[in-house]
Scaffold this active site. Structure first.
Site, PDB file in Angstrom:
ATOM      1  CB  CYS A 170      -0.908  -0.003   1.234  1.00 52.87           C
ATOM      2  SG  CYS A 170      -1.745   1.574   1.478  1.00 52.87           S
ATOM      3  CB  CYS A 207       1.001   1.279   4.826  1.00 52.76           C
ATOM      4  SG  CYS A 207      -0.593   0.441   5.003  1.00 52.76           S
ATOM      5  CG  HIS A 255      -4.089   3.534   4.010  1.00 57.57           C
ATOM      6  ND1 HIS A 255      -3.104   2.779   4.594  1.00 57.57           N
ATOM      7  CD2 HIS A 255      -4.221   4.641   4.795  1.00 57.57           C
ATOM      8  CE1 HIS A 255      -2.644   3.399   5.668  1.00 57.57           C
ATOM      9  NE2 HIS A 255      -3.311   4.538   5.815  1.00 57.57           N
ATOM     10  CD  GLN A 299      -8.070  12.436  -4.206  1.00 58.71           C
ATOM     11  OE1 GLN A 299      -7.511  13.134  -5.044  1.00 58.71           O
ATOM     12  NE2 GLN A 299      -8.809  11.387  -4.545  1.00 58.71           N
TER      13      GLN A 299
HETATM   14  O1  LIG Z   1      -7.562  10.208  -7.149  1.00 58.08           O
HETATM   15  P1  LIG Z   1      -8.244   8.884  -7.170  1.00 58.08           P
HETATM   16  O2  LIG Z   1      -8.816   8.497  -5.822  1.00 58.08           O
HETATM   17  O3  LIG Z   1      -7.415   7.801  -7.774  1.00 58.08           O
HETATM   18  O4  LIG Z   1      -9.480   9.076  -8.184  1.00 58.08           O
HETATM   19  C1  LIG Z   1     -10.814   9.256  -7.822  1.00 58.08           C
HETATM   20  O5  LIG Z   1     -11.071  10.578  -7.350  1.00 58.08           O
HETATM   21  C2  LIG Z   1     -10.879  11.619  -8.299  1.00 58.08           C
HETATM   22  C3  LIG Z   1     -11.344  12.909  -7.662  1.00 58.08           C
HETATM   23  O6  LIG Z   1     -12.707  12.860  -7.285  1.00 58.08           O
HETATM   24  C4  LIG Z   1     -11.625  11.353  -9.612  1.00 58.08           C
HETATM   25  O7  LIG Z   1     -11.195  12.303 -10.578  1.00 58.08           O
HETATM   26  C5  LIG Z   1     -11.383   9.950 -10.163  1.00 58.08           C
HETATM   27  O8  LIG Z   1     -12.224   9.711 -11.266  1.00 58.08           O
HETATM   28  C6  LIG Z   1     -11.651   8.944  -9.049  1.00 58.08           C
HETATM   29  O9  LIG Z   1     -11.397   7.638  -9.518  1.00 58.08           O
END
Ligand SMILES: O=P(O)(O)O[C@H]1O[C@H](CO)[C@@H](O)[C@H](O)[C@H]1O
Ligand SMILES: O=P(O)(O)O[C@H]1O[C@H](CO)[C@@H](O)[C@H](O)[C@H]1O
Lengths: 349, 349
Positions: free
Chosen positions: B49, B52, B164, B168
């Site tokens: 991961c 982690c 995990h 964002q």
């Molecule tokens: O960044 P990740 O988790 O890989 O990606 C995910 O979140 C993003 C933001 O909402 C999106 O654009 C992606 O389509 C989704 O798969």
């Protein structure tokens, strides 16, 4: 060209909303969910399918032994006709708790008696009948409702609850949010330029060719400059028509051809039955004006991104911020341009 | 009461968009896709991961041996900082082909060193640290970017590519479409009423109680009157605060508590790890005004409808017309009100 490589945003002039484009992100590794592909071989007729000819539905009605299309009232429609005489405003507080009654009708349109067919697998005359059925149902419902939405959800991952080829019509008295946004935007453009937004757009894309996937005498298929979904397309009339009731025979025929080509190319991108939601935007009905700011068009919103099992998720940032795409509209268009017009199932044998 | 039983529409005053509500449709049969549930038992630490503690990511960086949260630059971010000095307009035709450069930063926030934990399973002090990390990252990024979007995609069906626990942050100079819509709507309300839309809304929901899921001294959790997703909630400040940088310790603590209660209730609705996308809407930064029309809030958009495997599909009509729901906001609220605040995994043992 800077536009294609660095991160940028493009604006959808039909809705006023933007999309974030990140072409450099095409190559990120994928560890997320893939979808199960249901390419199981279906029978031509399924005894338990409520859409097959001759079968009885949950409410006791039997389907006729239809040859092309069959239309019936959705037994579990989201909209039902209004029983009371007048539409009431249900608002309890005019700026925070705004509600209105909604009434309408929901219908199901079977595209073919054959349980195991999809649009690209239909012959030209069958597709011609599908378009005619859309036109007839639109024309009838538009006498009673301002907003008649004809659409198709294709594939389990698009929430389609029946594999039998079919679409829907939802008709109602109010304008839905998307139609209202497109109406406002097209009208503003028309007032400013004295020409219809989509008529001008068709001309510019025809001249440029970069994003054009297919065209014939009456229709243009283009990956719009502002596409949000990876392989989104706009199927738009080249003629001065605003709704389905105006379609003549030549336009109907040409539309059947355009549908065949586009859906075949879609299936050939990943050699699978390409899921999507598609639907038609007609000008609002019964307003007593000629709606010259509108052009009849359909949007195809297919979710697949990299393969038959990996789709674009419009989640998190997209729900809370705005749509985001990796693949540029131009790259998607070049993939669709290169895709064969002979269905993979025919060449595979 | 007519409002709850017959088909109607409700308007979202934050965006100006409507949702079609069809409560009579709750009982339609379901034959469509179900989702695989990934309730496989995960290890506390996974060698492979990239989130982690102690592990090395694809770009060669190693994660520290962190105790609560860990933040790093997204190696495959949708936004990257602008290298050129000024923002260029990339428009080639000002009304049909509108494009702008976009620059920003994307970060990943690990919520816990433990690979197999989710927010409702964290202790209070750990959740307090999560909120503090959101606040710190917001405060730093808001010095450089007008729009800082903090969010979490939870669950494979929400496109989350890593089990995990993590969220964002995407920060950029432009206002995203949703933030711009909420800003416009809240400002118009403020000019008309002289009070903040969400402050007034909090008061009315507090008095009414029907849709309130939880409240403490500083926060209210409500199924908004205009909810689109089946169990959508709004988590909103009761105080006069516009963004994360203003949070004091008591507000931070109370938010940690509200998060624990809400996410625990969610998991208890269908006894599964409840997927959702959630995210924070802060007032735009650096505009030199006090943004009194805004209130800091989060939206939770969970897709599940009937069980751990059957979700609401926002497809076809919803994409081309407007959002549609079967379950009313009031029914959803009563289900969430009744859900226990003790996590099902704790009671199951
Ligand atoms: O960044 P990740 O988790 O890989 O990606 C995910 O979140 C993003 C933001 O909402 C999106 O654009 C992606 O389509 C989704 O798969
Ligand atoms: O009517 P169906 O095919 O069962 O249902 C499908 O299409 C509808 C219209 O887009 C959506 O409201 C449903 O969420 C979807 O599952």
């Amino acid at each position: 060209m800077a536009l294609l490589e660095s991160t940028h945003r493009r604006k959808n002039p039909l809705t006023g909303r933007w999309v974030l484009v990140s072409p450099h992100r095409n190559n990120r590794p994928w560890l997320g969910a893939t979808e199960a592909v249901n390419e199981s071989v279906l029978p031509k007729h399924d005894e338990s399918c409520p859409l097959c000819p001759g079968n009885t539905r949950a409410n006791g009605d039997s389907n006729p032994d239809y040859k092309y299309t069959h239309v019936f009232k959705n037994d579990f429609g989201a909209l039902t006709p209004n029983e009371s005489e007048q539409t009431q405003s249900l608002a309890s507080d005019s700026d925070l708790f705004i509600a209105d009654e909604a009434s309408g009708e929901c219908r199901v349109i079977c595209f073919s008696p054959e349980h195991n067919k999809t649009l690209p697998e239909l012959e030209h005359d069958a597709l011609h009948e599908v378009v005619k059925t859309w036109k007839d149902n639109y024309t009838e419902l538009a006498q009673h409702y301002e907003c008649v939405q004809v659409f198709e959800n294709k594939g389990e991952i698009m929430g389609c609850s029946q594999p039998h080829p079919h679409g829907q019509v939802w008709a109602h008295s109010h304008l839905s949010t998307e139609i209202e946004a497109e109406d406002t935007q097209q009208l503003a453009y028309y007032k400013k330029h004295g020409s219809a937004m989509l008529a001008d757009y068709v001309q510019k894309e025809q001249a440029d060719k970069t994003r054009v996937v297919f065209e014939n005498e009456h229709w243009l298929v283009v990956v719009p400059f502002w596409a949000a979904w990876p392989f989104e397309t706009l199927l738009v009339t080249k003629d001065n028509i605003q709704n389905f009731s105006q379609l003549n025979d030549a336009q109907t025929d040409a539309l059947a051809q355009a549908l065949k080509v586009l859906t075949t190319k879609y299936d050939n991108v990943f050699n699978c039955s390409f899921p999507y939601s598609m639907g038609w935007h007609n000008a609002p009905a019964n307003r007593g004006s000629d709606e010259q700011h509108w052009r009849l068009h359909a949007h195809f919103y297919p979710p697949l991104l990299r393969s038959a099992t990996v789709k674009k998720h419009m989640v998190g940032y997209e729900m809370l911020g705005e749509s985001q795409r990796d693949l540029s509209a131009e790259t998607a268009a070049s993939i669709l341009q290169a895709a064969s017009t002979t269905h993979y199932k025919k060449t595979a044998g």
